[in-house]
Design a protein around this motif. Structure first.
Motif, PDB file in Angstrom:
ATOM      1  N   GLY A 203      42.469   3.598   0.053  1.00 58.97           N
ATOM      2  CA  GLY A 203      42.071   2.199   0.032  1.00 58.97           C
ATOM      3  C   GLY A 203      41.006   1.816  -0.958  1.00 58.97           C
ATOM      4  O   GLY A 203      40.705   0.632  -1.129  1.00 58.97           O
ATOM      5  N   ALA A 204      40.387   2.788  -1.632  1.00 63.28           N
ATOM      6  CA  ALA A 204      39.329   2.463  -2.586  1.00 63.28           C
ATOM      7  C   ALA A 204      39.910   1.866  -3.861  1.00 63.28           C
ATOM      8  O   ALA A 204      40.976   2.273  -4.327  1.00 63.28           O
ATOM      9  CB  ALA A 204      38.525   3.711  -2.923  1.00 63.28           C
ATOM     10  N   ARG A 205      39.190   0.917  -4.421  1.00 62.58           N
ATOM     11  CA  ARG A 205      39.440   0.522  -5.800  1.00 62.58           C
ATOM     12  C   ARG A 205      38.710   1.519  -6.696  1.00 62.58           C
ATOM     13  O   ARG A 205      37.659   2.017  -6.320  1.00 62.58           O
ATOM     14  CB  ARG A 205      38.965  -0.909  -6.056  1.00 62.58           C
ATOM     15  N   VAL A 206      39.263   1.788  -7.865  1.00 64.10           N
ATOM     16  CA  VAL A 206      38.781   2.936  -8.633  1.00 64.10           C
ATOM     17  C   VAL A 206      38.438   2.572 -10.075  1.00 64.10           C
ATOM     18  O   VAL A 206      39.241   1.952 -10.782  1.00 64.10           O
ATOM     19  CB  VAL A 206      39.831   4.071  -8.642  1.00 64.10           C
ATOM     20  N   VAL A 207      37.253   2.997 -10.499  1.00 66.83           N
ATOM     21  CA  VAL A 207      36.882   2.953 -11.910  1.00 66.83           C
ATOM     22  C   VAL A 207      37.253   4.300 -12.511  1.00 66.83           C
ATOM     23  O   VAL A 207      36.718   5.341 -12.110  1.00 66.83           O
ATOM     24  CB  VAL A 207      35.376   2.701 -12.094  1.00 66.83           C
ATOM     25  N   VAL A 208      38.191   4.276 -13.443  1.00 67.14           N
ATOM     26  CA  VAL A 208      38.621   5.487 -14.147  1.00 67.14           C
ATOM     27  C   VAL A 208      37.722   5.643 -15.365  1.00 67.14           C
ATOM     28  O   VAL A 208      37.808   4.863 -16.312  1.00 67.14           O
ATOM     29  CB  VAL A 208      40.101   5.387 -14.568  1.00 67.14           C
TER      30      VAL A 208
ATOM     31  N   CYS B 123      39.950  -0.201 -13.021  1.00 70.33           N
ATOM     32  CA  CYS B 123      39.762  -0.463 -14.442  1.00 70.33           C
ATOM     33  C   CYS B 123      39.422   0.848 -15.128  1.00 70.33           C
ATOM     34  O   CYS B 123      39.105   1.844 -14.472  1.00 70.33           O
ATOM     35  CB  CYS B 123      38.654  -1.487 -14.678  1.00 70.33           C
ATOM     36  N   VAL B 124      39.488   0.847 -16.451  1.00 70.15           N
ATOM     37  CA  VAL B 124      39.089   1.996 -17.261  1.00 70.15           C
ATOM     38  C   VAL B 124      37.799   1.649 -17.986  1.00 70.15           C
ATOM     39  O   VAL B 124      37.686   0.579 -18.592  1.00 70.15           O
ATOM     40  CB  VAL B 124      40.182   2.368 -18.285  1.00 70.15           C
ATOM     41  N   ILE B 125      36.834   2.552 -17.906  1.00 70.76           N
ATOM     42  CA  ILE B 125      35.587   2.403 -18.655  1.00 70.76           C
ATOM     43  C   ILE B 125      35.324   3.708 -19.384  1.00 70.76           C
ATOM     44  O   ILE B 125      35.327   4.781 -18.769  1.00 70.76           O
ATOM     45  CB  ILE B 125      34.408   2.048 -17.734  1.00 70.76           C
ATOM     46  N   ALA B 126      35.116   3.623 -20.690  1.00 68.82           N
ATOM     47  CA  ALA B 126      34.959   4.815 -21.511  1.00 68.82           C
ATOM     48  C   ALA B 126      33.494   5.099 -21.794  1.00 68.82           C
ATOM     49  O   ALA B 126      32.662   4.185 -21.852  1.00 68.82           O
ATOM     50  CB  ALA B 126      35.711   4.639 -22.830  1.00 68.82           C
ATOM     51  N   GLY B 127      33.187   6.387 -21.958  1.00 71.21           N
ATOM     52  CA  GLY B 127      31.832   6.748 -22.341  1.00 71.21           C
ATOM     53  C   GLY B 127      31.570   8.221 -22.223  1.00 71.21           C
ATOM     54  O   GLY B 127      32.125   8.898 -21.356  1.00 71.21           O
ATOM     55  N   ASP B 128      30.724   8.752 -23.086  1.00 67.06           N
ATOM     56  CA  ASP B 128      30.303  10.148 -23.068  1.00 67.06           C
ATOM     57  C   ASP B 128      29.209  10.306 -22.034  1.00 67.06           C
ATOM     58  O   ASP B 128      28.078   9.846 -22.224  1.00 67.06           O
ATOM     59  CB  ASP B 128      29.799  10.552 -24.451  1.00 67.06           C
ATOM     60  N   VAL B 129      29.507  10.983 -20.911  1.00 67.61           N
ATOM     61  CA  VAL B 129      28.534  11.069 -19.828  1.00 67.61           C
ATOM     62  C   VAL B 129      27.293  11.860 -20.204  1.00 67.61           C
ATOM     63  O   VAL B 129      26.265  11.786 -19.516  1.00 67.61           O
ATOM     64  CB  VAL B 129      29.165  11.665 -18.550  1.00 67.61           C
ATOM     65  N   GLY B 130      27.352  12.626 -21.280  1.00 65.85           N
ATOM     66  CA  GLY B 130      26.190  13.386 -21.719  1.00 65.85           C
ATOM     67  C   GLY B 130      25.076  12.543 -22.305  1.00 65.85           C
ATOM     68  O   GLY B 130      23.983  13.040 -22.582  1.00 65.85           O
ATOM     69  N   ASP B 131      25.327  11.242 -22.476  1.00 62.70           N
ATOM     70  CA  ASP B 131      24.363  10.302 -23.046  1.00 62.70           C
ATOM     71  C   ASP B 131      23.824   9.420 -21.920  1.00 62.70           C
ATOM     72  O   ASP B 131      24.574   8.645 -21.324  1.00 62.70           O
ATOM     73  CB  ASP B 131      25.043   9.457 -24.124  1.00 62.70           C
ATOM     74  N   ALA B 132      22.545   9.530 -21.598  1.00 62.40           N
ATOM     75  CA  ALA B 132      21.967   8.798 -20.472  1.00 62.40           C
ATOM     76  C   ALA B 132      22.093   7.288 -20.637  1.00 62.40           C
ATOM     77  O   ALA B 132      22.306   6.564 -19.660  1.00 62.40           O
ATOM     78  CB  ALA B 132      20.498   9.188 -20.288  1.00 62.40           C
ATOM     79  N   GLN B 133      21.964   6.807 -21.854  1.00 57.76           N
ATOM     80  CA  GLN B 133      22.098   5.370 -22.097  1.00 57.76           C
ATOM     81  C   GLN B 133      23.514   4.910 -21.780  1.00 57.76           C
ATOM     82  O   GLN B 133      23.716   3.840 -21.188  1.00 57.76           O
ATOM     83  CB  GLN B 133      21.741   5.046 -23.554  1.00 57.76           C
ATOM     84  N   ILE B 134      24.502   5.728 -22.139  1.00 56.53           N
ATOM     85  CA  ILE B 134      25.884   5.392 -21.828  1.00 56.53           C
ATOM     86  C   ILE B 134      26.124   5.448 -20.320  1.00 56.53           C
ATOM     87  O   ILE B 134      26.854   4.620 -19.765  1.00 56.53           O
ATOM     88  CB  ILE B 134      26.846   6.329 -22.578  1.00 56.53           C
TER      89      ILE B 134
ATOM     90  N   SER C 239      30.809  -1.053 -14.611  1.00 56.35           N
ATOM     91  CA  SER C 239      31.593  -0.875 -13.390  1.00 56.35           C
ATOM     92  C   SER C 239      31.252  -1.953 -12.372  1.00 56.35           C
ATOM     93  O   SER C 239      32.145  -2.541 -11.731  1.00 56.35           O
ATOM     94  CB  SER C 239      31.329   0.508 -12.787  1.00 56.35           C
ATOM     95  N   VAL C 240      29.966  -2.225 -12.203  1.00 58.01           N
ATOM     96  CA  VAL C 240      29.533  -3.264 -11.263  1.00 58.01           C
ATOM     97  C   VAL C 240      30.001  -4.631 -11.725  1.00 58.01           C
ATOM     98  O   VAL C 240      30.467  -5.456 -10.922  1.00 58.01           O
ATOM     99  CB  VAL C 240      27.997  -3.231 -11.106  1.00 58.01           C
ATOM    100  N   ALA C 241      29.929  -4.880 -13.032  1.00 53.53           N
ATOM    101  CA  ALA C 241      30.386  -6.165 -13.564  1.00 53.53           C
ATOM    102  C   ALA C 241      31.880  -6.365 -13.328  1.00 53.53           C
ATOM    103  O   ALA C 241      32.333  -7.465 -13.011  1.00 53.53           O
ATOM    104  CB  ALA C 241      30.068  -6.250 -15.058  1.00 53.53           C
ATOM    105  N   ALA C 242      32.658  -5.283 -13.476  1.00 56.96           N
ATOM    106  CA  ALA C 242      34.110  -5.391 -13.340  1.00 56.96           C
ATOM    107  C   ALA C 242      34.576  -5.400 -11.894  1.00 56.96           C
ATOM    108  O   ALA C 242      35.537  -6.104 -11.544  1.00 56.96           O
ATOM    109  CB  ALA C 242      34.789  -4.236 -14.087  1.00 56.96           C
ATOM    110  N   MET C 243      33.903  -4.614 -11.035  1.00 58.50           N
ATOM    111  CA  MET C 243      34.387  -4.404  -9.674  1.00 58.50           C
ATOM    112  C   MET C 243      33.493  -5.012  -8.592  1.00 58.50           C
ATOM    113  O   MET C 243      33.852  -5.010  -7.421  1.00 58.50           O
ATOM    114  CB  MET C 243      34.529  -2.897  -9.410  1.00 58.50           C
ATOM    115  N   GLY C 244      32.310  -5.489  -8.987  1.00 63.73           N
ATOM    116  CA  GLY C 244      31.419  -6.107  -8.021  1.00 63.73           C
ATOM    117  C   GLY C 244      30.385  -5.173  -7.436  1.00 63.73           C
ATOM    118  O   GLY C 244      29.283  -5.599  -7.082  1.00 63.73           O
ATOM    119  N   ARG C 245      30.706  -3.887  -7.357  1.00 65.37           N
ATOM    120  CA  ARG C 245      29.812  -2.884  -6.783  1.00 65.37           C
ATOM    121  C   ARG C 245      30.396  -1.502  -7.026  1.00 65.37           C
ATOM    122  O   ARG C 245      31.564  -1.381  -7.418  1.00 65.37           O
ATOM    123  CB  ARG C 245      29.628  -3.107  -5.278  1.00 65.37           C
ATOM    124  N   VAL C 246      29.617  -0.465  -6.783  1.00 63.11           N
ATOM    125  CA  VAL C 246      30.123   0.903  -6.754  1.00 63.11           C
ATOM    126  C   VAL C 246      29.536   1.564  -5.515  1.00 63.11           C
ATOM    127  O   VAL C 246      28.317   1.582  -5.333  1.00 63.11           O
ATOM    128  CB  VAL C 246      29.730   1.712  -8.009  1.00 63.11           C
TER     129      VAL C 246
END
Length: 255
Positions: A29-34, A58-69, A77-84
């Motif tokens: 039942g969860a909505r998912v940010v890929v 939705c799909v959101i791209a980014g290198d997780v090794g970068d804290a700013q990203i 994710s919050v903007a697209a889905m309302g919350r996480v």
């Protein structure tokens, strides 16, 4: 539908275990940010699979090794889905080399994704949850190598050992915010990262001899554990590692 109304963010979910977790959470039942390192065809395929089981995302791209990203990924994710509500730190890489030949670049790459990425993605998530004030869940995809030595993969083992202690520490510190933090530690799983192993029958046979259940795990085996830890069925579970390894950890002998 035990995750109905929840939003889950799964890092590195373009393939393998990450994709299986994204789809499994969607089935509940969860909505998912890929989230993946790039908005590529693989990530879009995961999103299509999420939609196929009746959810959205939705799909959101980014290198997780970068804290700013990491901060940007949470914000988008919050903007697209309302919350996480649920963060699954799944993204991970490994680099094989004898310890004396490990390069700084490879060390930084492995630690950056596996440990730094989980650290700062969780930090950004916690800031969001703190603002909401209604709790959340963090599930880290670790490895049996948070406990088990892994010769020629020193940086990988170090990153997973660090992830174990990060999880334990945050479980205590974040409990007052209503945030649970746990690890899943897969053993040998049929994923692209193990493709070379699966193509070598003798090595595969030797590995299976170390697994009491006599088979490799599947991404779905890991995803089922993630769905449990993300749900209210695990409401009293925090600060622990759930091993999904067919018994490998306590039966392993280096060949």
């Amino acid at each position: 539908m035990r995750l109905q109304g929840k939003v889950a963010l799964v890092t590195g979910s373009g393939q393998g275990i990450g994709r299986a977790i994204a789809v499994r959470l969607a089935q509940d039942g969860a909505r998912v940010v890929v989230e993946d390192c790039s908005d590529n065809a693989a990530a879009e395929q995961t999103l299509a699979a999420v939609r196929q089981v009746g959810s959205s995302g939705c799909v959101i791209a980014g290198d997780v090794g970068d804290a700013q990203i990491d901060r940007r990924v949470i914000e988008q994710s919050v903007a697209a889905m309302g919350r996480v509500d649920i963060l699954v730190n799944n993204a991970g890489i490994e680099k094989r080399a004898p310890f004396v030949e490990v390069t700084e670049a490879d060390y930084d790459a492995v630690m950056g994704v596996n440990l730094r990425g989980a650290f700062f993605m969780t930090q950004a998530f916690v800031r969001h949850v703190r603002e909401r004030g209604d709790g959340g869940v963090v599930v880290n995809v670790s490895s049996v190598h948070e406990e088990l030595p892994f010769p020629h993969f020193a940086s990988y083992a170090a990153s997973k050992g660090g992830l174990k202690m990060l999880m334990r520490d945050l479980a205590i510190e974040l409990a007052p915010l209503g945030i649970r933090v746990n690890n899943i530690a897969p053993g040998a799983v049929q994923t692209p990262i193990n493709a070379a192993l699966m193509a070598q029958p003798e090595k595969l046979k030797a590995l299976l001899a170390n697994i009491p259940l006599k088979r490799l795990g599947t991404p779905e085996d890991v995803a089922n554990a993630a769905a449990f830890l993300a749900s209210d069925e695990a409401a009293y579970v925090t600060g622990t590692t759930l091993f999904v390894d067919g018994g490998l950890l306590w039966n392993y002998a280096e060949q």
